[in-house]
Write a protein that holds these residues in place. Structure first.
Motif, mmCIF file in Angstrom:
data_model
loop_
_atom_site.group_PDB
_atom_site.id
_atom_site.type_symbol
_atom_site.label_atom_id
_atom_site.label_comp_id
_atom_site.label_asym_id
_atom_site.label_seq_id
_atom_site.Cartn_x
_atom_site.Cartn_y
_atom_site.Cartn_z
ATOM 1 N N UNK B 59 0.826 -1.212 0.000
ATOM 2 C CA UNK B 59 0.000 0.000 0.000
ATOM 3 C C UNK B 59 0.857 1.257 0.000
ATOM 4 N N UNK B 60 2.106 1.070 0.381
ATOM 5 C CA UNK B 60 2.951 2.251 0.536
ATOM 6 C C UNK B 60 3.906 2.367 -0.641
ATOM 7 N N UNK B 61 4.592 3.490 -0.686
ATOM 8 C CA UNK B 61 5.607 3.681 -1.717
ATOM 9 C C UNK B 61 6.963 3.179 -1.239
ATOM 10 N N UNK B 62 6.970 2.581 -0.049
ATOM 11 C CA UNK B 62 8.243 2.115 0.514
ATOM 12 C C UNK B 62 8.842 1.023 -0.372
ATOM 13 N N UNK B 63 10.163 1.035 -0.419
ATOM 14 C CA UNK B 63 10.855 0.031 -1.231
ATOM 15 C C UNK B 63 10.607 -1.380 -0.718
ATOM 16 N N UNK B 64 10.694 -2.325 -1.604
ATOM 17 C CA UNK B 64 10.700 -3.747 -1.234
ATOM 18 C C UNK B 64 12.174 -4.138 -1.128
ATOM 19 N N UNK B 65 12.507 -4.799 -0.031
ATOM 20 C CA UNK B 65 13.909 -5.175 0.172
ATOM 21 C C UNK B 65 14.102 -6.653 -0.084
ATOM 22 N N UNK B 66 15.157 -6.972 -0.788
ATOM 23 C CA UNK B 66 15.503 -8.372 -1.023
ATOM 24 C C UNK B 66 16.853 -8.609 -0.346
ATOM 25 N N UNK B 67 16.844 -9.490 0.631
ATOM 26 C CA UNK B 67 18.073 -9.805 1.363
ATOM 27 C C UNK B 67 18.519 -11.194 0.920
ATOM 28 N N UNK B 68 19.769 -11.276 0.541
ATOM 29 C CA UNK B 68 20.308 -12.526 0.000
ATOM 30 C C UNK B 68 21.410 -13.025 0.933
ATOM 31 N N UNK B 69 21.255 -14.249 1.397
ATOM 32 C CA UNK B 69 22.293 -14.864 2.239
ATOM 33 C C UNK B 69 22.803 -16.092 1.510
ATOM 34 N N UNK B 70 24.015 -15.995 1.028
ATOM 35 C CA UNK B 70 24.614 -17.131 0.326
ATOM 36 C C UNK B 70 25.541 -17.856 1.292
ATOM 37 N N UNK B 71 25.163 -19.061 1.661
ATOM 38 C CA UNK B 71 25.983 -19.867 2.560
ATOM 39 C C UNK B 71 26.657 -20.962 1.714
ATOM 40 N N UNK B 72 27.518 -21.727 2.353
ATOM 41 C CA UNK B 72 28.242 -22.729 1.575
ATOM 42 C C UNK B 72 27.297 -23.750 0.934
ATOM 43 N N UNK B 73 26.272 -24.137 1.677
ATOM 44 C CA UNK B 73 25.378 -25.172 1.169
ATOM 45 C C UNK B 73 23.928 -24.732 1.037
ATOM 46 N N UNK B 74 23.674 -23.463 1.129
ATOM 47 C CA UNK B 74 22.285 -23.014 1.015
ATOM 48 C C UNK B 74 22.207 -21.558 0.551
#
Lengths: 116, 143
Positions: B59-74
């Motif tokens: 509903x808002x103009x706020x950004x959508x955040x995508x957080x990426x966690x790259x681990x050794x096996x996941x």
């Protein structure tokens, strides 16, 4: 949601009709933005109706569940009036279409015997 | 520099179509991590669905955040929005029998699709926003 004139999804549909069958070639994204255009383009073939609608996905670059839902809806509508829908060249979108059950309402040759 | 995981973050405005950029980045990352092409596609599709949901229902103009966690096996992806939230347990799975009769008038089955495409899905939602966390694990089949 807002729309951007230069970054939003685009879809082009070209049609070829033969023997009461229409092939619709989709090029681009079948997404929330383009679903109204998709429905609007398909509707005349449901109104007439044609015996078969073939959706050719060879040029599809992106699919979201809302777009798949619209395709399912077309398949259900044409089935109700005695026609059928076929979906071809789904390629990398096989799993997405399978999960949404497109093969349950339309002929999808690539999903025959498909194991997700 | 941490060697157990790498964290990246991308913010996008709530404009449908812009999610293609983080999706392309995550596709490249997943391929580099050794996921098979089919699994890379699954991850990309799941992220697309999560981002589109965040954008459409925001509903808002706020950004959508995508957080990426790259681990050794996941690979763990979080999509965070500041929308009004929803009750994840209240989203029913698709009733294919009913769909075959009635069709689909609006929407799709994004949550159902995400659940089927990733190994683990967690959703935290309140009236201040939603976090969709998708985890995919590297398996021997990927190598």
């Amino acid at each position: 949601m807002t729309h951007s004139s230069f970054l939003q999804d685009e879809l082009k549909i070209s049609s070829k009709e033969e023997d009461n069958k229409v092939t619709l070639k989709l090029e681009g994204a079948l997404s929330a933005t383009t679903v109204p255009y998709f429905r609007q383009t398909v509707q005349p073939y449901l109104d007439r109706p044609v015996a078969e609608i073939i959706l050719d996905f060879a040029g599809v670059t992106k699919v979201v569940s809302r777009g798949v839902g619209a395709a399912i809806d077309v398949a259900v509508q044409i089935k109700k009036i005695g026609g059928r829908m076929r979906v071809e060249n789904i390629g990398k979108f096989s799993r997405s279409l399978y999960i949404q059950g497109v093969h349950l309402v339309a002929d999808v040759p690539e999903l025959e015997g498909f194991e997700p | 520099m941490a060697d157990t995981f790498i964290k990246m973050q991308i913010s996008i405005p709530p404009i449908e179509g812009v999610e293609d950029i983080p999706v392309a980045a995550v596709e490249a990352l997943a391929a580099k991590m050794g996921f098979s092409p089919d699994r890379v596609q699954d991850i990309a599709q799941a992220l697309t669905e999560a981002c589109v949901n965040a954008i459409i229902y925001s509903d808002s103009d706020a950004d959508v955040e995508i957080v990426i966690l790259a681990c050794q096996n996941s690979l763990i992806l979080e999509v965070r929005d500041k929308g009004p939230g929803f009750e994840p347990d209240a989203v029913p799975p698709p009733n294919f029998e009913l769909i075959s009769e009635m069709g689909v008038k609006n929407g799709g089955f994004g949550i159902h699709m995400i659940k089927a495409l990733v190994d683990k899905l967690e959703i935290e939602s309140s009236n201040k926003g939603t976090v969709v966390r998708m985890s995919t694990f590297l398996s021997k089949a990927d190598n």
